[in-house]
Design an enzyme around this catalytic site. Structure first.
Site, PDB file in Angstrom:
ATOM      1  N   ASP A 103       0.842  -1.195   0.000  1.00  0.00           N
ATOM      2  CA  ASP A 103       0.000   0.000   0.000  1.00  0.00           C
ATOM      3  C   ASP A 103       0.876   1.243   0.000  1.00  0.00           C
ATOM      4  O   ASP A 103       1.544   1.537   0.983  1.00  0.00           O
ATOM      5  CB  ASP A 103      -0.894   0.009   1.250  1.00  0.00           C
ATOM      6  CG  ASP A 103      -1.805   1.226   1.274  1.00  0.00           C
ATOM      7  OD1 ASP A 103      -2.851   1.167   0.607  1.00  0.00           O
ATOM      8  OD2 ASP A 103      -1.456   2.227   1.927  1.00  0.00           O
ATOM      9  N   HIS A 110      -7.507   9.433  -1.936  1.00  0.00           N
ATOM     10  CA  HIS A 110      -6.848   9.329  -0.627  1.00  0.00           C
ATOM     11  C   HIS A 110      -7.703   9.889   0.516  1.00  0.00           C
ATOM     12  O   HIS A 110      -7.768   9.308   1.596  1.00  0.00           O
ATOM     13  CB  HIS A 110      -5.495  10.047  -0.697  1.00  0.00           C
ATOM     14  CG  HIS A 110      -4.486   9.575   0.287  1.00  0.00           C
ATOM     15  ND1 HIS A 110      -3.140   9.524   0.014  1.00  0.00           N
ATOM     16  CD2 HIS A 110      -4.615   9.120   1.566  1.00  0.00           C
ATOM     17  CE1 HIS A 110      -2.493   9.064   1.080  1.00  0.00           C
ATOM     18  NE2 HIS A 110      -3.357   8.821   2.027  1.00  0.00           N
ATOM     19  N   LYS A 125      -2.609   5.839  -4.458  1.00  0.00           N
ATOM     20  CA  LYS A 125      -3.713   6.752  -4.142  1.00  0.00           C
ATOM     21  C   LYS A 125      -3.530   8.118  -4.802  1.00  0.00           C
ATOM     22  O   LYS A 125      -2.398   8.597  -4.945  1.00  0.00           O
ATOM     23  CB  LYS A 125      -3.824   6.956  -2.623  1.00  0.00           C
ATOM     24  CG  LYS A 125      -3.798   5.672  -1.813  1.00  0.00           C
ATOM     25  CD  LYS A 125      -4.043   5.904  -0.325  1.00  0.00           C
ATOM     26  CE  LYS A 125      -3.709   4.663   0.485  1.00  0.00           C
ATOM     27  NZ  LYS A 125      -2.264   4.549   0.820  1.00  0.00           N
ATOM     28  N   TYR A 182       3.295   9.656  -0.504  1.00  0.00           N
ATOM     29  CA  TYR A 182       4.340   9.017   0.313  1.00  0.00           C
ATOM     30  C   TYR A 182       5.735   9.210  -0.299  1.00  0.00           C
ATOM     31  O   TYR A 182       6.741   8.978   0.377  1.00  0.00           O
ATOM     32  CB  TYR A 182       4.078   7.516   0.499  1.00  0.00           C
ATOM     33  CG  TYR A 182       2.777   7.145   1.195  1.00  0.00           C
ATOM     34  CD1 TYR A 182       1.978   8.099   1.817  1.00  0.00           C
ATOM     35  CD2 TYR A 182       2.356   5.821   1.230  1.00  0.00           C
ATOM     36  CE1 TYR A 182       0.783   7.752   2.429  1.00  0.00           C
ATOM     37  CE2 TYR A 182       1.162   5.467   1.856  1.00  0.00           C
ATOM     38  CZ  TYR A 182       0.385   6.439   2.441  1.00  0.00           C
ATOM     39  OH  TYR A 182      -0.806   6.071   3.056  1.00  0.00           O
TER      40      TYR A 182
HETATM   41  P1  NAD Z   1       0.656   1.073  11.971  1.00  0.00           P
HETATM   42  O1  NAD Z   1      -0.508   0.917  12.862  1.00  0.00           O
HETATM   43  O2  NAD Z   1       0.919   0.064  10.918  1.00  0.00           O
HETATM   44  O3  NAD Z   1       1.897   1.208  12.948  1.00  0.00           O
HETATM   45  C1  NAD Z   1       3.216   1.243  12.450  1.00  0.00           C
HETATM   46  C2  NAD Z   1       4.162   1.525  13.622  1.00  0.00           C
HETATM   47  O4  NAD Z   1       3.920   0.591  14.674  1.00  0.00           O
HETATM   48  C3  NAD Z   1       5.615   1.331  13.207  1.00  0.00           C
HETATM   49  O5  NAD Z   1       6.143   2.528  12.705  1.00  0.00           O
HETATM   50  C4  NAD Z   1       6.258   0.889  14.509  1.00  0.00           C
HETATM   51  O6  NAD Z   1       6.548   2.018  15.294  1.00  0.00           O
HETATM   52  C5  NAD Z   1       5.150   0.115  15.191  1.00  0.00           C
HETATM   53  N1  NAD Z   1       5.204  -1.349  14.942  1.00  0.00           N
HETATM   54  C6  NAD Z   1       5.017  -1.997  13.768  1.00  0.00           C
HETATM   55  N2  NAD Z   1       5.088  -3.323  13.955  1.00  0.00           N
HETATM   56  C7  NAD Z   1       5.334  -3.515  15.274  1.00  0.00           C
HETATM   57  C8  NAD Z   1       5.514  -4.652  16.077  1.00  0.00           C
HETATM   58  N3  NAD Z   1       5.430  -5.893  15.551  1.00  0.00           N
HETATM   59  N4  NAD Z   1       5.761  -4.473  17.386  1.00  0.00           N
HETATM   60  C9  NAD Z   1       5.816  -3.248  17.934  1.00  0.00           C
HETATM   61  N5  NAD Z   1       5.655  -2.122  17.233  1.00  0.00           N
HETATM   62  C10 NAD Z   1       5.407  -2.247  15.901  1.00  0.00           C
HETATM   63  O7  NAD Z   1       0.582   2.561  11.375  1.00  0.00           O
HETATM   64  P2  NAD Z   1       0.649   3.322   9.979  1.00  0.00           P
HETATM   65  O8  NAD Z   1       1.985   3.248   9.346  1.00  0.00           O
HETATM   66  O9  NAD Z   1       0.053   4.650  10.250  1.00  0.00           O
HETATM   67  O10 NAD Z   1      -0.417   2.537   9.064  1.00  0.00           O
HETATM   68  C11 NAD Z   1      -0.069   1.456   8.236  1.00  0.00           C
HETATM   69  C12 NAD Z   1      -0.247   1.820   6.773  1.00  0.00           C
HETATM   70  O11 NAD Z   1      -1.572   2.311   6.551  1.00  0.00           O
HETATM   71  C13 NAD Z   1       0.636   2.975   6.300  1.00  0.00           C
HETATM   72  O12 NAD Z   1       1.966   2.589   6.106  1.00  0.00           O
HETATM   73  C14 NAD Z   1      -0.085   3.367   5.048  1.00  0.00           C
HETATM   74  O13 NAD Z   1       0.211   2.454   3.990  1.00  0.00           O
HETATM   75  C15 NAD Z   1      -1.533   3.242   5.482  1.00  0.00           C
HETATM   76  N6  NAD Z   1      -2.105   4.535   5.938  1.00  0.00           N
HETATM   77  C16 NAD Z   1      -3.055   5.119   5.160  1.00  0.00           C
HETATM   78  C17 NAD Z   1      -3.628   6.317   5.548  1.00  0.00           C
HETATM   79  C18 NAD Z   1      -4.693   6.934   4.688  1.00  0.00           C
HETATM   80  O14 NAD Z   1      -5.017   8.104   4.898  1.00  0.00           O
HETATM   81  N7  NAD Z   1      -5.240   6.212   3.742  1.00  0.00           N
HETATM   82  C19 NAD Z   1      -3.225   6.944   6.727  1.00  0.00           C
HETATM   83  C20 NAD Z   1      -2.255   6.321   7.522  1.00  0.00           C
HETATM   84  C21 NAD Z   1      -1.715   5.114   7.114  1.00  0.00           C
END
Ligand code: NAD
Length: 274
Positions: free
Chosen positions: A48, A107, A74, A53
């Site tokens: 994704d 998005h 997106k 990004y």
């Molecule tokens: P997430 O909930 O996936 O959390 C990621 C963070 O959690 C990492 O940076 C790390 O600090 C921690 N983490 C990850 N794996 C872990 C583990 N096994 N143990 C402990 N800590 C851990 O948050 P995110 O990056 O905001 O969301 C995931 C994806 O969703 C993004 O990369 C993106 O592709 C998408 N996203 C989309 C939107 C949108 O507006 N459409 C907004 C935010 C994110």
């Protein structure tokens, strides 16, 4: 090279989308190709990304020899509008180095621009021309969804929204279920802020798993598509090692009670001014 062995969700247009993918928001562009290759080798089935990004090139490099990997990108808010959206799509696929993407999303609704309907019409055209396999939206509320459905008759395949155990989005998910829209969870781990929860800790100990794995399994068992983000090899592995256990009804009910009315961590799409 591993193949994806996890479950898939059948979208209403007939496409099958892997339930587990890798999110790459905030993955530095110079690291992206390596991180995505590592994840694909571990068996992740989807990636994704988004034009905002700044790492579509890295994603494209990693999937160049893997047409089986499901790629989402997106349309950024500043590119909304019918013609602007078509141009932005061309730029995205040029950066990805592909002729097509599996899923293209608007998005954010960005309501103050009031351009999400013509943007949606552009995505419908891209779909009709066979340039994208599936089209959907992100961060749309019930009113935004209802409006694009009413004005075009085309129901999005997916709405990608903030969703995790502390922000379970029941009302929006009920609307999705009634219209055949698949729900995709962004920030599925609450950006790493959920792991102090004692309920998750107790369930994790029972299964010999981590709290992160319990949360991700909760998404899978809830029928959600999930895209956790990490750049660290051990966490990429942990976050994909989900398919040798399942949560029972009692555990699902315990996690259902973690939901909070004000559990949102990111911007509110109704008022976000970008
Ligand atoms: P997430 O909930 O996936 O959390 C990621 C963070 O959690 C990492 O940076 C790390 O600090 C921690 N983490 C990850 N794996 C872990 C583990 N096994 N143990 C402990 N800590 C851990 O948050 P995110 O990056 O905001 O969301 C995931 C994806 O969703 C993004 O990369 C993106 O592709 C998408 N996203 C989309 C939107 C949108 O507006 N459409 C907004 C935010 C994110």
């Amino acid at each position: 090279m591993a193949d994806y062995k996890g479950p898939t969700i059948r979208l209403h247009d007939g496409a099958d989308m892997p339930q587990l993918g890798l999110g790459v928001w905030q993955t530095p562009s110079e690291e992206t190709a390596e991180v995505v290759r590592t994840a694909i080798d571990m068996g992740y089935g989807a990636v994704d990304t988004a034009s905002i990004y700044g790492n579509e090139e890295g994603v494209g490099a990693a999937v160049a020899d893997r047409p089986d990997i499901f790629v989402t990108t997106k349309l950024w808010n500043a590119d909304q509008g019918y013609d602007a959206a078509l141009r932005a799509f061309d730029a995205s696929i040029a950066r990805l180095g592909r002729d097509t993407v599996d899923l293209y999303l608007i998005h954010w609704p960005s309501p103050h621009r009031d351009l999400y309907v013509p943007s949606w019409k552009a995505l419908i055209r891209l779909k009709q021309e066979g340039r994208v396999r599936s089209i959907g939206v992100s961060n749309f509320g019930v009113d935004h969804l209802q409006r694009i459905i009413d004005e075009t008759g085309e129901v999005p395949t997916v709405n990608q929204i903030e969703l995790h155990p502390r922000f379970q989005q029941r009302e929006l998910r009920a609307f999705h279920a009634a219209h055949g829209i698949a729900t995709e969870s962004w920030s599925p781990l609450g950006k790493g802020t959920l792991f102090d929860d004692p309920v998750l800790g107790a369930i994790a100990r029972r299964h010999g798993k981590t709290s992160a794995q319990i949360v991700l399994r909760w998404h899978i068992d809830s029928g959600l598509i999930v895209i956790p983000k990490s750049t660290r090899v051990e966490r990429l592995h942990e976050n994909s090692d989900l398919f040798d256990f399942a949560l029972d009804a009692g555990e699902m009910a315990q996690i259902a009670r973690i939901d909070l009315i004000d559990g949102r961590g990111g911007p509110d799409p109704l008022s976000a001014g970008f």
